[in-house]
Design a protein around this motif. Structure first.
Motif, PDB file in Angstrom:
ATOM      1  N   PHE A   1     -12.342  -2.160   7.925  1.00 60.28           N
ATOM      2  CA  PHE A   1     -13.223  -2.803   6.961  1.00 60.28           C
ATOM      3  C   PHE A   1     -12.643  -2.836   5.551  1.00 60.28           C
ATOM      4  O   PHE A   1     -13.240  -3.439   4.665  1.00 60.28           O
ATOM      5  CB  PHE A   1     -14.601  -2.145   6.979  1.00 60.28           C
ATOM      6  CG  PHE A   1     -15.317  -2.316   8.287  1.00 60.28           C
ATOM      7  CD1 PHE A   1     -15.580  -3.588   8.787  1.00 60.28           C
ATOM      8  CD2 PHE A   1     -15.717  -1.225   9.024  1.00 60.28           C
ATOM      9  CE1 PHE A   1     -16.233  -3.764   9.996  1.00 60.28           C
ATOM     10  CE2 PHE A   1     -16.378  -1.380  10.234  1.00 60.28           C
ATOM     11  CZ  PHE A   1     -16.631  -2.654  10.712  1.00 60.28           C
ATOM     12  N   ASP A   2     -11.491  -2.195   5.333  1.00 59.49           N
ATOM     13  CA  ASP A   2     -10.822  -2.258   4.040  1.00 59.49           C
ATOM     14  C   ASP A   2      -9.940  -3.496   3.908  1.00 59.49           C
ATOM     15  O   ASP A   2      -9.302  -3.689   2.884  1.00 59.49           O
ATOM     16  CB  ASP A   2      -9.951  -1.016   3.819  1.00 59.49           C
ATOM     17  CG  ASP A   2     -10.786   0.244   3.616  1.00 59.49           C
ATOM     18  OD1 ASP A   2     -11.994   0.108   3.299  1.00 59.49           O
ATOM     19  OD2 ASP A   2     -10.246   1.349   3.762  1.00 59.49           O
ATOM     20  N   VAL A   3      -9.903  -4.320   4.957  1.00 56.93           N
ATOM     21  CA  VAL A   3      -9.001  -5.470   4.984  1.00 56.93           C
ATOM     22  C   VAL A   3      -9.758  -6.718   5.429  1.00 56.93           C
ATOM     23  O   VAL A   3     -10.568  -6.662   6.351  1.00 56.93           O
ATOM     24  CB  VAL A   3      -7.818  -5.216   5.954  1.00 56.93           C
ATOM     25  CG1 VAL A   3      -6.910  -6.427   6.051  1.00 56.93           C
ATOM     26  CG2 VAL A   3      -7.030  -3.997   5.518  1.00 56.93           C
ATOM     27  N   GLN A   4      -9.472  -7.832   4.777  1.00 50.95           N
ATOM     28  CA  GLN A   4      -9.918  -9.135   5.268  1.00 50.95           C
ATOM     29  C   GLN A   4      -8.805  -9.658   6.161  1.00 50.95           C
ATOM     30  O   GLN A   4      -7.695  -9.892   5.697  1.00 50.95           O
ATOM     31  CB  GLN A   4     -10.129 -10.111   4.113  1.00 50.95           C
ATOM     32  CG  GLN A   4     -11.248  -9.741   3.201  1.00 50.95           C
ATOM     33  CD  GLN A   4     -11.375 -10.740   2.068  1.00 50.95           C
ATOM     34  OE1 GLN A   4     -10.960 -11.884   2.172  1.00 50.95           O
ATOM     35  NE2 GLN A   4     -11.964 -10.304   0.977  1.00 50.95           N
ATOM     36  N   MET A   5      -9.068  -9.797   7.439  1.00 49.40           N
ATOM     37  CA  MET A   5      -8.057 -10.281   8.369  1.00 49.40           C
ATOM     38  C   MET A   5      -7.814 -11.772   8.108  1.00 49.40           C
ATOM     39  O   MET A   5      -8.756 -12.560   8.127  1.00 49.40           O
ATOM     40  CB  MET A   5      -8.485 -10.057   9.813  1.00 49.40           C
ATOM     41  CG  MET A   5      -8.837  -8.622  10.145  1.00 49.40           C
ATOM     42  SD  MET A   5      -7.455  -7.501   9.916  1.00 49.40           S
ATOM     43  CE  MET A   5      -8.191  -5.961  10.430  1.00 49.40           C
TER      44      MET A   5
ATOM     45  N   GLY B   1      -3.449  -8.982   6.729  1.00 52.15           N
ATOM     46  CA  GLY B   1      -4.677  -9.056   5.959  1.00 52.15           C
ATOM     47  C   GLY B   1      -4.489  -8.587   4.540  1.00 52.15           C
ATOM     48  O   GLY B   1      -3.462  -8.011   4.171  1.00 52.15           O
ATOM     49  N   THR B   2      -5.511  -8.831   3.748  1.00 46.28           N
ATOM     50  CA  THR B   2      -5.530  -8.532   2.327  1.00 46.28           C
ATOM     51  C   THR B   2      -6.636  -7.530   2.059  1.00 46.28           C
ATOM     52  O   THR B   2      -7.668  -7.561   2.732  1.00 46.28           O
ATOM     53  CB  THR B   2      -5.792  -9.836   1.544  1.00 46.28           C
ATOM     54  OG1 THR B   2      -4.728 -10.737   1.821  1.00 46.28           O
ATOM     55  CG2 THR B   2      -5.874  -9.599   0.059  1.00 46.28           C
ATOM     56  N   GLY B   3      -6.444  -6.680   1.055  1.00 49.68           N
ATOM     57  CA  GLY B   3      -7.471  -5.709   0.701  1.00 49.68           C
ATOM     58  C   GLY B   3      -8.814  -6.368   0.458  1.00 49.68           C
ATOM     59  O   GLY B   3      -8.903  -7.384  -0.241  1.00 49.68           O
ATOM     60  N   ALA B   4      -9.863  -5.823   1.043  1.00 51.70           N
ATOM     61  CA  ALA B   4     -11.205  -6.392   0.945  1.00 51.70           C
ATOM     62  C   ALA B   4     -11.783  -6.192  -0.453  1.00 51.70           C
ATOM     63  O   ALA B   4     -11.447  -5.231  -1.153  1.00 51.70           O
ATOM     64  CB  ALA B   4     -12.118  -5.738   1.977  1.00 51.70           C
ATOM     65  N   PHE B   5     -12.670  -7.099  -0.854  1.00 54.01           N
ATOM     66  CA  PHE B   5     -13.298  -7.007  -2.167  1.00 54.01           C
ATOM     67  C   PHE B   5     -14.195  -5.789  -2.288  1.00 54.01           C
ATOM     68  O   PHE B   5     -14.510  -5.355  -3.388  1.00 54.01           O
ATOM     69  CB  PHE B   5     -14.077  -8.288  -2.473  1.00 54.01           C
ATOM     70  CG  PHE B   5     -13.186  -9.476  -2.680  1.00 54.01           C
ATOM     71  CD1 PHE B   5     -12.304  -9.531  -3.744  1.00 54.01           C
ATOM     72  CD2 PHE B   5     -13.214 -10.530  -1.795  1.00 54.01           C
ATOM     73  CE1 PHE B   5     -11.473 -10.624  -3.940  1.00 54.01           C
ATOM     74  CE2 PHE B   5     -12.393 -11.634  -1.971  1.00 54.01           C
ATOM     75  CZ  PHE B   5     -11.516 -11.681  -3.050  1.00 54.01           C
ATOM     76  N   SER B   6     -14.619  -5.236  -1.173  1.00 50.84           N
ATOM     77  CA  SER B   6     -15.461  -4.043  -1.207  1.00 50.84           C
ATOM     78  C   SER B   6     -14.668  -2.790  -1.589  1.00 50.84           C
ATOM     79  O   SER B   6     -15.246  -1.768  -1.923  1.00 50.84           O
ATOM     80  CB  SER B   6     -16.136  -3.832   0.151  1.00 50.84           C
ATOM     81  OG  SER B   6     -15.156  -3.682   1.156  1.00 50.84           O
ATOM     82  N   VAL B   7     -13.336  -2.892  -1.550  1.00 54.07           N
ATOM     83  CA  VAL B   7     -12.459  -1.779  -1.909  1.00 54.07           C
ATOM     84  C   VAL B   7     -12.161  -1.877  -3.406  1.00 54.07           C
ATOM     85  O   VAL B   7     -11.865  -2.970  -3.900  1.00 54.07           O
ATOM     86  CB  VAL B   7     -11.145  -1.847  -1.087  1.00 54.07           C
ATOM     87  CG1 VAL B   7     -10.170  -0.777  -1.526  1.00 54.07           C
ATOM     88  CG2 VAL B   7     -11.454  -1.740   0.396  1.00 54.07           C
TER      89      VAL B   7
END
Length: 176
Positions: free
Chosen positions: A76-80, A94-100
């Motif tokens: 959940f730390d990554v947007q696939m 993937g890229t780091g999620a905005f929630s991080v």
């Protein structure tokens, strides 16, 4: 998968053809739409197996062209963002999620050599924080050689199946 069978997916839609594109069947994922999840990529190596990289940090597998989706990887730390498949080997970037928090965001590459049963996470040499690259595209023309591209003038190459990655130099011309 072949000339007659194809899948086009994006947002909350999975569209399938089995007649070379003459007709399409739409599978709208209301659960994705309600949660603002987006299917960012699909890989369709055979008519009985498809894979989906989704913005919610999950990679799904489907035996029936997206009618049912089974999670095979969760971070959940990554947007696939993208997925590549060759035989039983699957790569996802993937890229780091905005929630991080920004300082902790880090792009990642994931690799499975057994069809998604187990995964290896590759975080190095990718930087974290506000200067982190966003990894958006991954391709493997062979089982060993692969390429990724992303933000911040980023192109990466691997020659060992994704275990290690090297940033390729980009040349710039001064255009007037």
């Amino acid at each position: 998968a072949n000339c007659n069978n194809a899948i086009a997916a994006g947002g909350a839609n999975i569209n399938v053809t089995t007649d070379g594109g003459k007709t399409w069947t739409s599978n709208f994922r209301g659960d994705f739409a309600a949660s603002n999840y987006s299917i960012n990529s699909v890989a369709y190596p055979t008519t009985s197996k498809s894979y989906y990289a989704v913005s919610n940090g999950i990679v799904y597998s489907s035996p029936d062209r997206g009618v049912t989706l089974d999670p095979i990887l969760t971070d959940f730390d990554v947007q696939m963002n993208d997925i590549a498949v060759r035989g039983d080997t699957i790569w996802v970037c993937g890229t780091g999620a905005f929630s991080v928090p920004t300082a902790s965001r880090r792009p990642k590459v994931f690799r499975s050599i057994n069809g998604g049963a187990t995964w290896t996470t590759i975080s190095a040499p990718f930087t974290a924080g506000s200067t982190a690259q966003g990894l958006s595209d991954i391709e493997f023309p062979t089982n060993l050689i692969g390429y990724m591209s992303g933000t911040r003038d980023t192109i990466w190459k691997t020659t060992d199946g994704g275990t290690t990655w090297s940033k390729l130099p980009l040349s710039y011309r001064d255009w007037e």
